[in-house]
Design a protein around this motif. Structure first.
Motif, PDB file in Angstrom:
ATOM      1  N   VAL A 113      -2.151   5.102  29.302  1.00 48.49           N
ATOM      2  CA  VAL A 113      -1.834   5.905  30.492  1.00 48.49           C
ATOM      3  C   VAL A 113      -1.828   7.417  30.239  1.00 48.49           C
ATOM      4  N   LEU A 114      -1.945   7.817  28.990  1.00 44.89           N
ATOM      5  CA  LEU A 114      -1.995   9.256  28.691  1.00 44.89           C
ATOM      6  C   LEU A 114      -3.410   9.646  28.299  1.00 44.89           C
ATOM      7  N   GLY A 115      -3.866  10.751  28.829  1.00 44.70           N
ATOM      8  CA  GLY A 115      -5.194  11.244  28.494  1.00 44.70           C
ATOM      9  C   GLY A 115      -5.274  11.707  27.044  1.00 44.70           C
ATOM     10  N   MET A 116      -6.486  11.881  26.587  1.00 40.08           N
ATOM     11  CA  MET A 116      -6.707  12.293  25.197  1.00 40.08           C
ATOM     12  C   MET A 116      -6.064  13.642  24.883  1.00 40.08           C
ATOM     13  N   THR A 117      -6.051  14.552  25.845  1.00 42.48           N
ATOM     14  CA  THR A 117      -5.472  15.871  25.607  1.00 42.48           C
ATOM     15  C   THR A 117      -3.979  15.754  25.305  1.00 42.48           C
ATOM     16  N   ARG A 118      -3.266  14.965  26.100  1.00 40.67           N
ATOM     17  CA  ARG A 118      -1.822  14.777  25.853  1.00 40.67           C
ATOM     18  C   ARG A 118      -1.592  14.031  24.547  1.00 40.67           C
ATOM     19  N   GLN A 119      -2.425  13.036  24.269  1.00 40.50           N
ATOM     20  CA  GLN A 119      -2.280  12.294  23.014  1.00 40.50           C
ATOM     21  C   GLN A 119      -2.469  13.227  21.822  1.00 40.50           C
ATOM     22  N   GLN A 120      -3.498  14.066  21.893  1.00 35.90           N
ATOM     23  CA  GLN A 120      -3.767  15.007  20.807  1.00 35.90           C
ATOM     24  C   GLN A 120      -2.619  15.998  20.658  1.00 35.90           C
ATOM     25  N   GLY A 121      -2.099  16.482  21.762  1.00 36.63           N
ATOM     26  CA  GLY A 121      -0.979  17.414  21.718  1.00 36.63           C
ATOM     27  C   GLY A 121       0.249  16.790  21.092  1.00 36.63           C
ATOM     28  N   PHE A 122       0.538  15.540  21.451  1.00 35.18           N
ATOM     29  CA  PHE A 122       1.721  14.890  20.899  1.00 35.18           C
ATOM     30  C   PHE A 122       1.538  14.586  19.416  1.00 35.18           C
ATOM     31  N   ARG A 123       0.308  14.273  19.000  1.00 36.50           N
ATOM     32  CA  ARG A 123       0.040  14.121  17.566  1.00 36.50           C
ATOM     33  C   ARG A 123       0.354  15.430  16.850  1.00 36.50           C
ATOM     34  N   GLY A 124       0.048  16.549  17.501  1.00 36.85           N
ATOM     35  CA  GLY A 124       0.356  17.862  16.931  1.00 36.85           C
ATOM     36  C   GLY A 124       1.856  18.083  16.788  1.00 36.85           C
ATOM     37  N   VAL A 125       2.635  17.620  17.769  1.00 40.27           N
ATOM     38  CA  VAL A 125       4.098  17.738  17.692  1.00 40.27           C
ATOM     39  C   VAL A 125       4.619  16.945  16.497  1.00 40.27           C
ATOM     40  N   ILE A 126       4.174  15.699  16.365  1.00 46.10           N
ATOM     41  CA  ILE A 126       4.625  14.838  15.262  1.00 46.10           C
ATOM     42  C   ILE A 126       4.201  15.442  13.915  1.00 46.10           C
ATOM     43  N   ALA A 127       2.965  15.907  13.835  1.00 44.93           N
ATOM     44  CA  ALA A 127       2.466  16.499  12.585  1.00 44.93           C
ATOM     45  C   ALA A 127       3.285  17.739  12.217  1.00 44.93           C
ATOM     46  N   ARG A 128       3.608  18.554  13.207  1.00 45.96           N
ATOM     47  CA  ARG A 128       4.388  19.771  12.953  1.00 45.96           C
ATOM     48  C   ARG A 128       5.781  19.425  12.426  1.00 45.96           C
ATOM     49  N   ILE A 129       6.439  18.453  13.043  1.00 47.26           N
ATOM     50  CA  ILE A 129       7.768  18.039  12.591  1.00 47.26           C
ATOM     51  C   ILE A 129       7.698  17.550  11.148  1.00 47.26           C
ATOM     52  N   LYS A 130       6.755  16.665  10.868  1.00 48.87           N
ATOM     53  CA  LYS A 130       6.623  16.113   9.519  1.00 48.87           C
ATOM     54  C   LYS A 130       6.318  17.210   8.491  1.00 48.87           C
ATOM     55  N   ARG A 131       5.381  18.079   8.830  1.00 46.76           N
ATOM     56  CA  ARG A 131       4.979  19.154   7.912  1.00 46.76           C
ATOM     57  C   ARG A 131       6.151  20.066   7.588  1.00 46.76           C
ATOM     58  N   GLU A 132       6.868  20.505   8.616  1.00 47.33           N
ATOM     59  CA  GLU A 132       7.959  21.442   8.374  1.00 47.33           C
ATOM     60  C   GLU A 132       9.125  20.790   7.650  1.00 47.33           C
TER      61      GLU A 132
END
Length: 139
Positions: A113-132
């Motif tokens: 139900v989520l478009g690729m843009t939102r999926q990609q953005g949320f992957r960025g949120v998760i990656a940022r949390i993990k990285r920091e």
């Protein structure tokens, strides 16, 4: 509320119901603390992968995760996704975030139900949390 408890709330819902749950959960995103509420927010806090202006502060307090985020109210789906991880990880051990699947959208069954843009953005949120959080860990 812990992330696993929030995810279990989503487990039994149909995809469209999950989306509605996210929109409603958007109101749970805590306001950013006064010391971080500067206008404009620092560009270094912006999650670049998100089209919606998502600003995220990641840290630890006494070895526990401390997250703050700002997402415009006019973007309730994105705000709900961010609220899910902020509320779900707040006060948890760092290992809880580091063990998250990179593709949380699919993990919680929202990929239909989520478009690729939102999926990609949320992957960025998760990656940022993990990285920091990874960068803040003692070597």
């Amino acid at each position: 509320m812990r992330l696993n408890e929030l995810i279990s709330e989503l487990d039994d819902l149909e995809p469209e119901e999950k989306l509605q749950w996210l929109v409603e959960f958007a109101d749970e995103l805590p306001a950013v603390s006064p010391e971080k509420r500067v206008v404009p927010f620092p560009e270094s806090c912006r999650v670049q992968e998100c089209q919606t202006p998502v600003h995220l502060w990641v840290g630890t307090q006494e070895g526990k995760i401390h997250l703050e985020a700002d997402v415009p109210a006019k973007s309730p789906t994105v705000r709900g996704l961010v609220a899910l991880v902020v509320c779900g990880l707040q006060g948890e051990p760092v290992s809880a975030a580091l063990s998250l699947p990179d593709d949380m959208v699919a993990h919680v069954g929202l990929d239909a139900v989520l478009g690729m843009t939102r999926q990609q953005g949320f992957r960025g949120v998760i990656a940022r949390i993990k990285r920091e959080l990874q960068d803040s860990q003692p070597s």
